[in-house]
Design an enzyme around this catalytic site. Structure first.
Site, PDB file in Angstrom:
ATOM      1  N   HIS A 155     -15.527  -4.027   0.381  1.00 42.21           N
ATOM      2  CA  HIS A 155     -14.307  -3.234   0.481  1.00 42.21           C
ATOM      3  C   HIS A 155     -13.809  -3.083   1.914  1.00 42.21           C
ATOM      4  O   HIS A 155     -12.670  -2.671   2.129  1.00 42.21           O
ATOM      5  CB  HIS A 155     -14.532  -1.856  -0.141  1.00 42.21           C
ATOM      6  CG  HIS A 155     -14.726  -1.906  -1.623  1.00 42.21           C
ATOM      7  ND1 HIS A 155     -13.716  -1.638  -2.518  1.00 42.21           N
ATOM      8  CD2 HIS A 155     -15.819  -2.214  -2.366  1.00 42.21           C
ATOM      9  CE1 HIS A 155     -14.174  -1.771  -3.754  1.00 42.21           C
ATOM     10  NE2 HIS A 155     -15.441  -2.116  -3.690  1.00 42.21           N
ATOM     11  N   ASP A 361      -8.761  -1.996   8.813  1.00 35.22           N
ATOM     12  CA  ASP A 361      -9.034  -1.497   7.473  1.00 35.22           C
ATOM     13  C   ASP A 361      -9.103  -2.657   6.498  1.00 35.22           C
ATOM     14  O   ASP A 361      -8.293  -3.595   6.595  1.00 35.22           O
ATOM     15  CB  ASP A 361      -7.948  -0.519   7.021  1.00 35.22           C
ATOM     16  CG  ASP A 361      -8.498   0.680   6.282  1.00 35.22           C
ATOM     17  OD1 ASP A 361      -9.588   0.553   5.703  1.00 35.22           O
ATOM     18  OD2 ASP A 361      -7.846   1.741   6.269  1.00 35.22           O
TER      19      ASP A 361
END
Length: 459
Positions: A155, A361
């Site tokens: 992730h 991110d």
């Protein structure tokens, strides 16, 4: 019939309420409901004696939760996962604190988890493992004799070789990752970084259709950008604001800028505060007419780097409000607390600008949630970091370099002045992408590929 077995560091609240669950929890819960299966993960508890697994059943989903010893928590979670992997994978080598005993403890916990997982898994079950805490879990499962189809999804970003080569156990980590049948990443840049790192330590042979051979193993490496549920977000956003918030919004004559992040150094919060300060200084026409709300609940408060950033943000907020506030107007509201997701979607809808500027991110679902929560007839404007995975899809956002304070300030000024027609056009283009690549598409694509590539690999 085969079941789906999901393994993650933590198990979401077993009540399964979408109103309070995060994006990953929603995606996993729906996957398990569709196929029936098991969710295996840590219950958040510390116990010096190994406790029996906490087993709970809800409809066709079994939740199996384990506890950790204090030493396991320290080495596996606190130290190696969150002071080595997390900062390194977010390009913060200055915050990495590597100790060999922590890596050894990290591997031992993964071995223990494989031992406890194996009796729960049938031979034809499909196993889907999530995120950086569990990089070596497939390798441990293989040593236990598990021949199941095992997939892994990361992730967070995967770093380039300049960063990854600084980690002493880099070769071992890469070799263990090759025990998966399918490895998924958020963005093509992450996939390429993994392949380039792998090629530096071993021979890699492409065998077609994103499949490679390395360390004598065959695996598929693909990109699966995680999404959101736009329909459920819209339903949550359209609900009424609680009376106190509605009263507060009515009192605020002007435009609102909203940011929601975990309190984490990867999110670019100090840089964002300073960019807002530049906006107030360089575009004085906005003073008294805008307010910036930063919601940043504490995470990993027992890690020193997180304590430091909280102190830094409090200092910035005090300086900005002290310099620019008037008796009638406070420019910045910094809220260091958690709010339910159902409430956040309503807040997003009532804010003219969404400010999402992480330094790095994997995806950042807040960006997608902000867009999906907007009123199509009067949408707000998303300002998004180029270094978030979401920037690959939401190309109609105002894309910025979060290190460029003046550039971010200029983007805020542009967003605050953007005409309705342009706001609608940008919103519609982003919603097309969000709807096409929603959370259902993410999980269905991954699980479909895991079924196919695993069967092919065994044949």
């Amino acid at each position: 019939m085969s079941r789906l077995v999901v393994v993650s560091n933590r198990i979401a609240a077993m009540e399964g309420k979408k109103e309070s669950a995060g994006g990953l929890a929603v995606g996993i819960m729906d996957s398990l409901k569709d196929a029936g299966g098991l969710w295996f993960g840590w219950n958040g508890k510390i116990s010096e004696e190994q406790q029996p697994l906490e087993i709970n059943q809800q409809d066709n989903i079994t939740f199996a939760a384990f506890s950790l010893k204090q030493s396991e928590y320290d080495q596996y979670y606190l130290n190696f996962s969150n002071t080595v992997i997390w900062p390194a994978f977010h390009y913060r080598l200055d915050l990495v604190n590597y100790q060999q005993e922590d890596y050894d403890g990290y591997c031992r916990v993964n071995e223990t988890l494989a031992e406890r997982l194996k009796p729960l898994v049938a031979d034809d079950d499909i196993v889907w493992i999530h995120d950086y805490h569990l990089l070596p879990l497939a390798s441990a499962c293989r040593r236990m004799g598990m021949k199941n189809r095992i997939g892994f999804f990361l992730h967070i970003p995967f770093p380039t070789s300049e960063i990854f080569n600084a980690l002493p156990p880099r070769k071992e980590i890469l070799e263990k990752l090759c025990e998966y049948d399918l490895v998924g990443f958020q963005a093509e840049s992450d996939r390429q970084a993994f392949l380039e790192n792998l090629a530096l330590v071993t021979d890699v042979r492409e065998v077609g259709d994103d499949r490679i051979e390395a360390y004598g193993k065959t695996l598929t490496v693909r990109v699966y950008p995680i999404g959101v549920e736009p329909d459920s977000i819209r339903e949550l956003a359209e609900g009424r604001l609680p009376p106190k918030l509605a009263h507060l919004r009515d009192k605020m004559n002007g435009q609102l800028i909203i940011s929601v992040d975990r309190l984490d150094y990867s999110k670019g919060l100090p840089e964002r505060f300073q960019a807002y300060e530049n906006l107030l200084e360089n575009y004085p026409q906005h003073r008294g007419h805008i307010r910036y709300f930063q919601i940043a609940p504490t995470s990993r408060g027992d890690v020193q780097a997180y304590q430091d950033i909280r102190h830094e943000l409090e200092t910035h907020a005090g300086r900005i409000n002290g310099h620019y506030s008037t008796l009638e107007w406070t420019p910045l509201f910094y809220l260091n607390q958690h709010y339910e997701r159902s409430l956040l979607m309503k807040i997003f809808r009532h804010c003219e600008v969404g400010l999402v500027t992480p330094l790095r991110d994997g995806m950042n679902l807040v960006a997608k949630e902000y867009v999906a929560s907007q009123d199509p007839q009067n949408p707000g404007v998303l300002i998004l970091s180029r270094f978030a995975g979401a920037a690959n899809e939401l190309t109609s956002a105002l894309l910025v370099n979060p290190y460029d304070r003046d550039g971010v300030a200029a983007a805020m000024d542009k967003a605050l002045r953007m005409p309705l027609d342009e706001r609608k056009a940008r919103y519609n283009e982003m919603m097309d992408s969000i709807t096409k690549n929603d959370i259902a598409h993410w999980r269905q694509s991954f699980l479909s590929d895991l079924n196919q590539v695993s069967v092919a690999a065994r044949d």
